[in-house]
Motif scaffolding. Structure first.
Motif, PDB file in Angstrom:
ATOM      1  N   THR A   1       0.837  -1.213   0.000  1.00  0.00           N
ATOM      2  CA  THR A   1       0.000   0.000   0.000  1.00  0.00           C
ATOM      3  C   THR A   1       0.868   1.258   0.000  1.00  0.00           C
TER       4      THR A   1
ATOM      5  N   GLU B   1      -6.942   0.825  -1.005  1.00  0.00           N
ATOM      6  CA  GLU B   1      -7.288  -0.259  -0.080  1.00  0.00           C
ATOM      7  C   GLU B   1      -8.441   0.225   0.800  1.00  0.00           C
TER       8      GLU B   1
ATOM      9  N   ASP C   1      -5.702  -1.595  -5.127  1.00  0.00           N
ATOM     10  CA  ASP C   1      -5.126  -2.083  -3.874  1.00  0.00           C
ATOM     11  C   ASP C   1      -6.093  -3.045  -3.187  1.00  0.00           C
ATOM     12  N   GLU C   2      -5.768  -4.309  -3.223  1.00  0.00           N
ATOM     13  CA  GLU C   2      -6.542  -5.374  -2.570  1.00  0.00           C
ATOM     14  C   GLU C   2      -8.024  -5.358  -2.948  1.00  0.00           C
TER      15      GLU C   2
HETATM   16 MG   LIG Z   1      -2.022  -2.841   2.115  1.00  0.00          MG
END
Ligand SMILES: [Mg+2]
Ligand SMILES: Nc1ncnc2c1ncn2[C@@H]1O[C@H](COP(=O)(O)OP(=O)(O)O)[C@@H](O)[C@H]1O
Length: 238
Positions: A44, A86, A162-163
Motif C-alpha cells: 500500500t 485499499e 489495492d486489494e
Molecule cells: Mg495494504
C-alpha cells in the motif's frame, strides 16, 4: 516495449521506519503487473507513493516518460494514473452516481463524463440499477465495483488496484477478478496489489513478491504460481 511506469530503487519511510527499502520494477503498456506479499510488506505504501500521497525518501518514479518526483497528487491523476485505494473509500452518503462523478473531478467534458458513467453502468449493471441510492447501501463487492468504476472515470492510462478482493466472498472475488481481466482485454494497464496470491498471479503478466519492504522474487505470474517457495508462503501449502 517501453515501460509506462518505471520505479527505480524506491525508498519510503514513515519517520524512522523504512516501509519500502529500495524496490525497482516496471509496468509495460497493456500488462497486468502484480505485487503480492503478506500484511505489512509495503504494498500500500508503494501505491500511495506512486499516487503522490506520500513523498519518497529516495529513488525515482517515471510515468509515461515523465519523472513524478515533484508532481503533486492531483496532477498525477491528470497525467493518467488512477488509484482505487485499499478499503475502497467510497462516500457512503453520496449516491452511486455522485461517487462516479467524483472520479471525474478533473474533467470538464460533460458529455464525455456522462458517456463514461454509462460505460461504468454497462460494466457493472448493479451500479446502474442502484445509481440513485446511497453508496453505503451496497455490499462489499458492489462497493469494490464502485471504487473501480470511480477510478476509471479519470480515463487513466494506468489503473492501480489495492486489494480489490479484500473481504469478499469467493464468488464476488471471482467476479472482480473477471472484471480485471476484462479491463485488460480493453487495453487497460493495471498494477494490482493482492494478498490473494492465487487469483492475482493467475491473471498477471508479471509479478513481484514483497517482504518487509523489499522485492524478494520476480517472474511471470505463471512462474510464481508454480514456484515452490511462493506456494508454501502464500498459497497455504506445506
Ligand atoms: Mg495494504
Ligand atoms: N501511516 C503510517 N505510519 C507509520 N507506519 C506505517 C503507516 N502506514 C503503514 N505503516 C507501516 O509500513 C509498513 C508497510 O505497510 P503497508 O504499506 O500498509 O503494507 P501492506 O500494504 O503490504 O500491508 C508496515 O510496517 C506498516 O506498519
Amino acid at each position: 516495449m517501453t515501460a509506462l511506469l518505471k520505479v527505480e530503487d524506491l525508498k519510503v519511510a514513515y519517520g524512522k521506519i523504512e516501509a519500502v527499502k529500495g524496490i525497482s520494477f516496471e509496468v509495460n503498456e497493456g500488462e497486468i503487473v502484480c505485487l503480492v506479499g503478506t500484511n505489512g510488506a509495503g504494498k500500500t505504501t508503494t501505491l500511495r507513493t506512486l499516487s503522490g500521497l506520500i513523498k519518497p525518501k529516495s529513488g525515482s518514479i517515471t510515468f509515461d516518460g515523465q519523472p513524478l518526483a515533484a508532481v503533486p497528487a492531483h496532477k498525477i491523476v491528470s497525467l493518467g494514473l488512477a488509484h482505487s485505494p485499499e478499503g475502497r473509500h467510497i462516500f457512503p452518503r453520496l449516491t452511486i452516481a455522485e461517487n462516479l462523478q467524483l472520479g471525474a473531478f478533473l474533467r470538464t467534458d460533460k458529455e464525455g463524463i456522462e458517456a463514461d458513467v454509462q460505460r461504468a453502468y454497462e460494466m457493472f449493471p448493479i451500479l446502474g440499477e442502484r445509481r440513485k441510492q446511497a453508496a453505503g447501501t451496497l455490499s462489499g463487492g458492489e462497493q469494490q465495483m464502485l471504487a473501480m468504476g470511480r477510478a476509471l472515470m479519470s480515463r487513466p492510462k494506468l489503473l492501480m488496484l489495492d486489494e480489490p478482493s479484500m473481504g469478499l466472498s469467493p464468488l464476488m472475488m471471482q467476479k472482480i477478478m473477471a472484471t480485471i481481466k476484462e479491463l485488460k482485454s480493453t487495453g487497460m494497464t493495471i498494477l494490482l496489489v493482492e494478498q490473494n496470491a492465487q487469483a492475482a498471479l493467475s491473471l498477471s503478466d508479471s509479478a513481484h513478491v514483497m517482504e518487509i519492504g523489499k522485492i524478494v522474487l520476480s517472474g511471470t505470474g505463471r512462474d510464481l504460481l508454480h514456484n515452490e517457495d511462493v506456494r508454501k508462503a502464500y498459497l497455504g501449502e506445506d
